[in-house]
Design an enzyme around this catalytic site. Sequence first.
Site, PDB file in Angstrom:
ATOM      1  N   CYS A 104       0.841  -1.200   0.000  1.00 37.96           N
ATOM      2  CA  CYS A 104       0.000   0.000   0.000  1.00 37.96           C
ATOM      3  C   CYS A 104       0.876   1.250   0.000  1.00 37.96           C
ATOM      4  CB  CYS A 104      -0.927  -0.012   1.216  1.00 37.96           C
ATOM      5  SG  CYS A 104      -1.925   1.486   1.362  1.00 37.96           S
ATOM      6  N   CYS A 200      -6.188  -3.119   7.416  1.00 38.76           N
ATOM      7  CA  CYS A 200      -7.347  -2.235   7.354  1.00 38.76           C
ATOM      8  C   CYS A 200      -8.542  -2.825   6.625  1.00 38.76           C
ATOM      9  CB  CYS A 200      -6.964  -0.888   6.766  1.00 38.76           C
ATOM     10  SG  CYS A 200      -6.624  -0.905   5.007  1.00 38.76           S
TER      11      CYS A 200
END
Lengths: 353, 372
Positions: A104, A200
């Site tokens: 990410c 997440c």
Amino acid sequence: MLMRVVVAMSGGVDSSVAALLLKEKGVEAVGVSMQVWDYRNNGGCLSRATCCAPDDFTDARKTASKIGIPYYVFDFEKTFKSEVIDKFVDSYNKGITPNPCIDCNSKVKFKELRERARSFGANSVATGHYAQIKEVDGRLRLYRGADREKDQSYFLYSITYEELKETSFPVGHLTKPEVRKLAEGAGLPTADKPESQDICFVSGKNSDFIARIGKPPAGYLVSTTGERLGAHDGIHEFTVGQRKGIKIGGLYEPLYVVEIRPESNEVVVGTKKDLEREKFFIKDFAFLYPDEDRFEGTIQVRSRHRGSPAKVEIVDGGAWVTLTEESCVIAPGQAAVFYNGDELLGGGRIGRA
Amino acid sequence: MNGGSFINFDANATYGVLPEVAEEVLSNHSRYLNPSSIHRGGQVARAAIEDAREEIRTLIGADRRDRIVFTSGATESSNSAISSALSGATRENNLVCSNVEHPAVLETCKSFDKVECRICEPEKLREKVDENTRLVTLMLANNETGKVYKVSELFTYVKSNFPWIPTHSDCVQALGKVEINFKELFADTISISGHKIGAFSGVGALIIKDGAQFKPLIHGGPQEVRFRAGTENTLGIISFGIAARIARQKFESRIVRYKAMKLWFSDKLESELTRKQIPYQINFKDEDSLPNTLHVRFPGRKADDLLIALDLEGVLVSAGSACASGKPESSHVLLAHGFSEDEAKECLRISFNAETRFEELASGLEALVRCL
């Protein structure tokens, strides 16, 4: 002209304070949250308190308004799906430990976010990472965060020198309690928000997430000598180094997953000794200053690993790491990050033994 | 944030509360008690609400006997109108709805899963109507593109062939920008909203033609002659009345102003972009459209990024319609007009309000050209 900086706001306290500090420095900060995963359509629970859920956008928005900076939501679902989620799922199915946060950072935060930031005149990206960038001897260097407990430099190893020039970590020189105190002092709504611990986009267990997308078949647990010891529900429930969830009892020593064989759906279990290595290969090697090919320093092989003394030799397609004082428990796929003192030099992914 | 000093080129999202409205409402606010109360405190509020009702009646050319029902906004108005028309509908029934409707209408229509939802281009709606149709709905002007539709023509057809079919029109964006004559529209119900003409947000109205069947959506007390229960939003309604009065008094002069602004802006934009060799495409240019709305596509340029760049320059525009989550999605309206997903994401909507000054027009244009 005023410097325009995009600050990636997750809705947590660290990035909130990062935004606050930029604003106080007189920088034109622009708050941005990244929509990376559609929670509504992926079985996610809307009320859970981790990063990037819709409630976190509300917190980020409130914080931006309190600080007095503009705030926008960017849709990165497409990139996130291909660069982070697909790789995450693929890693599990191949028996490799995934690193979604690193993917990410390198593919979303420091790449796509930066590109979008440029389109409206922001030439720098700030995040709430605990890491530090300092200029020493005429070049920028990346260091561990001042709060050793919170240090997140490990997740940033793939940053390039060009990217470093256009990046800042405004809370990197602070400790977590200091960050909370600043948030409290400024009355930020995120001041007492709990830490986000998990990945997440996963609510619940990683294995349940993988199973929803496509469950690998059941198979056997085997010993290092090939003896069948039991059965398992799919290799997605295991990562190398794992101790919990191995349903075999009656042995003296605790058992660990030491290898995953996706081609035969076998999970090899053994003792801690079977996991330890003195020499291993790392691939996808990223290095901030490619002017030397041998180093000595510390190698960190997990986010919570304190680091072990090692020698690194860069070769074609990767690097050989030799541990000089102690052997280490390693897992293929996991990031191995190389430091000189607190300075991050580079890193890569641990290859298969 | 440089709060306050910005140029509003996004009047279709919200006009902005008119100073006259704010002043008049806020200076008298403490006088108004519950309009349902019998005492004089209630009577004052009741009278003010009735004044507002008459202002709105005049603005849209409704008859004395048509119902003006105040609601929480046009979304509620449309929900009420649609659910009333479809109450008792069965599987044999259908509804006919254009594919460029605002979500307040489109999503409401889709929510009645028992009824066949015939969604198509505005021009083809009449082909979809038959004796089993229970509702025909078409907006008067589109919020994104500014396109104005021939509602009266369609509804005349419907009423002369199927007089019993309820007709509904979302007139939110048209209000104050094109002449609305409720009598000539042949609509049974229309929805309008206060904040699009300079009133407070949170107030709208549903206009119901005299004699049309209506079943309330919200049940409770006897307010609004039992058409809509719940204590009236007195201050909001008063603000709507004042804004409606101003919209009527200034209608002609505003239209002249809008047209002049749009012409100046698009001409200047075209010449600047041509000179700088920046590719652009002004959409819906020769079509019947709102005089305050300009729809432009900048090929190769993401409108979301342009919006942010302009915002940071103090110029407010829109890329698609406003979205509560802040997450941008491709506009269904532009897709309906044949734009590709990518093209739809390159379109910017510029909408002026009548108070936009020429200096603002010039500096807004300058900022736009600079950001491209």
